[in-house]
Design a protein around this motif. Structure first.
Motif, PDB file in Angstrom:
ATOM      1  N   HIS A 186      44.644  97.284 -17.174  1.00 50.41           N
ATOM      2  CA  HIS A 186      44.239  95.643 -17.571  1.00 50.41           C
ATOM      3  C   HIS A 186      44.971  94.913 -18.209  1.00 50.41           C
ATOM      4  O   HIS A 186      44.164  93.486 -18.107  1.00 50.41           O
ATOM      5  CB  HIS A 186      42.585  95.930 -17.770  1.00 50.41           C
ATOM      6  N   ASP A 193      37.863  95.717 -11.874  1.00 49.09           N
ATOM      7  CA  ASP A 193      36.941  95.802 -11.563  1.00 49.09           C
ATOM      8  C   ASP A 193      35.491  96.027 -10.549  1.00 49.09           C
ATOM      9  O   ASP A 193      35.466  94.632 -10.985  1.00 49.09           O
ATOM     10  CB  ASP A 193      36.125  96.855 -12.601  1.00 49.09           C
ATOM     11  N   GLU A 226      37.681 106.885 -10.069  1.00 47.69           N
ATOM     12  CA  GLU A 226      37.495 105.312 -10.511  1.00 47.69           C
ATOM     13  C   GLU A 226      37.334 104.285  -9.125  1.00 47.69           C
ATOM     14  O   GLU A 226      38.155 103.225  -8.549  1.00 47.69           O
ATOM     15  CB  GLU A 226      37.916 104.838 -11.621  1.00 47.69           C
ATOM     16  N   TRP A 233      35.666 102.081  -8.517  1.00 45.01           N
ATOM     17  CA  TRP A 233      35.569 101.039  -8.975  1.00 45.01           C
ATOM     18  C   TRP A 233      37.128  99.648  -9.104  1.00 45.01           C
ATOM     19  O   TRP A 233      36.760  99.081  -9.579  1.00 45.01           O
ATOM     20  CB  TRP A 233      34.765 100.673 -10.056  1.00 45.01           C
ATOM     21  N   HIS A 234      37.645 100.808  -9.684  1.00 47.60           N
ATOM     22  CA  HIS A 234      39.034 100.273 -10.413  1.00 47.60           C
ATOM     23  C   HIS A 234      39.809 100.310  -8.821  1.00 47.60           C
ATOM     24  O   HIS A 234      40.609 101.101  -8.167  1.00 47.60           O
ATOM     25  CB  HIS A 234      39.930 100.662 -11.396  1.00 47.60           C
TER      26      HIS A 234
HETATM   27 ZN   LIG Z   1      39.628  99.210 -14.617  1.00 48.63          ZN
END
Ligand SMILES: [Zn+2]
Length: 259
Positions: free
Chosen positions: A175, A182, A230, A232-233
């Motif tokens: 990030h 995300d 993950e 969402w990432h």
């Molecule tokens: Zn992330």
């Protein structure tokens, strides 16, 4: 007598011819046998050699990767705990359309906005949970968490150790790069594995490469990425690399040969 001697001589001659013939036959048989053995040995060696060659070739060819030009290298910058960004890293950002407070690398913002917009046109509502985070923000996040644990009675060292397991250190988070985002379904705004069951996440996983994004921390790659699955990432790497990465079912570290 002379006839007898003549017959004996002829017999001896025939015997010699026969003997020679058998010796030649024996040599001939041995030669054939040797040749067959030799060929068989060579062939088995070639086979095992070719298997080994395939193995080596496999290691080289295993990852399909199109060469990119130096002006596009920014898309493939690797960030993880072994590849940290310098403390003074900066990037020109632009706001994510319709989401105040979220910034993204200005060179890739068009692709991110387009992806969210196209999903919306299919009735899928995607929310941004996190996008670009400055290294300073990351440092403050850690300080705040340590302070919280100290306030709860933990020693400074214990608080720092615990925080390190929860928040990635400054410069080691994607990030901080400006190319990671995300994304969650509006109806299920949790950073949990179950996110993958939402229609929004399914659409993202199936279509993200068309916009140059990859699922950065896929299932089963924790040993390489150091990060749990993950769903969402998402990370922007450009369309060509995104397709190569996702089609081959690999992670960015594998694609770049950096692990
Ligand atoms: Zn992330």
């Amino acid at each position: 007598m002379s006839t007898k001697r003549g017959t004996k001589k002829r017999r001896k001659k025939r015997y010699r011819i026969k003997k020679r013939f058998f010796v030649f036959l024996l040599i001939f048989i041995l030669c054939i046998f040797g040749m067959v053995k030799c060929t068989a040995w060579l062939m088995s060696d070639e086979d095992s050699g070719s298997i080994q060659d395939h193995g080596t070739e496999g290691a080289d060819d295993e990852i399909r990767r199109t060469a990119i030009d130096s002006t596009e290298e920014w898309k493939l910058v690797l960030v993880n705990k072994n590849h940290k960004l310098p403390a003074d890293h900066s990037v020109e950002t632009a706001p994510v359309a319709g989401r105040s407070g979220y910034q993204f690398d200005s060179r890739a913002i068009g692709s991110l906005n387009q992806m969210i917009e196209d999903a919306a046109s299919e009735g899928l509502e995607i929310e941004v949970c996190s996008a670009y985070r400055t290294i300073e923000y990351q440092e403050n996040l850690i300080k705040a968490q340590v302070a919280k644990y100290v306030a709860q009675g933990m020693s400074q060292t214990d608080a720092e150790v615990r925080t390190a397991t929860e928040i990635i250190e400054p410069g080691a988070s994607e990030h901080n790069l400006g190319l990671a985002v995300d994304l969650v379904a509006k109806s299920y705004q949790h950073l949990e594995e179950d996110q993958e069951n939402t229609a929004e996440n399914k659409w993202l996983q199936a279509n993200c490469t068309n916009y140059g994004f990859i699922l950065r921390y896929p299932k089963g790659k924790q040993g390489i990425t150091g990060i749990i699955y993950e769903p969402w990432h998402f990370r922007y790497v450009g369309e060509a690399a995104a397709k190569e990465i996702m089609e081959q079912g690999i992670c960015l570290e594998e694609y770049l040969g950096e692990y």
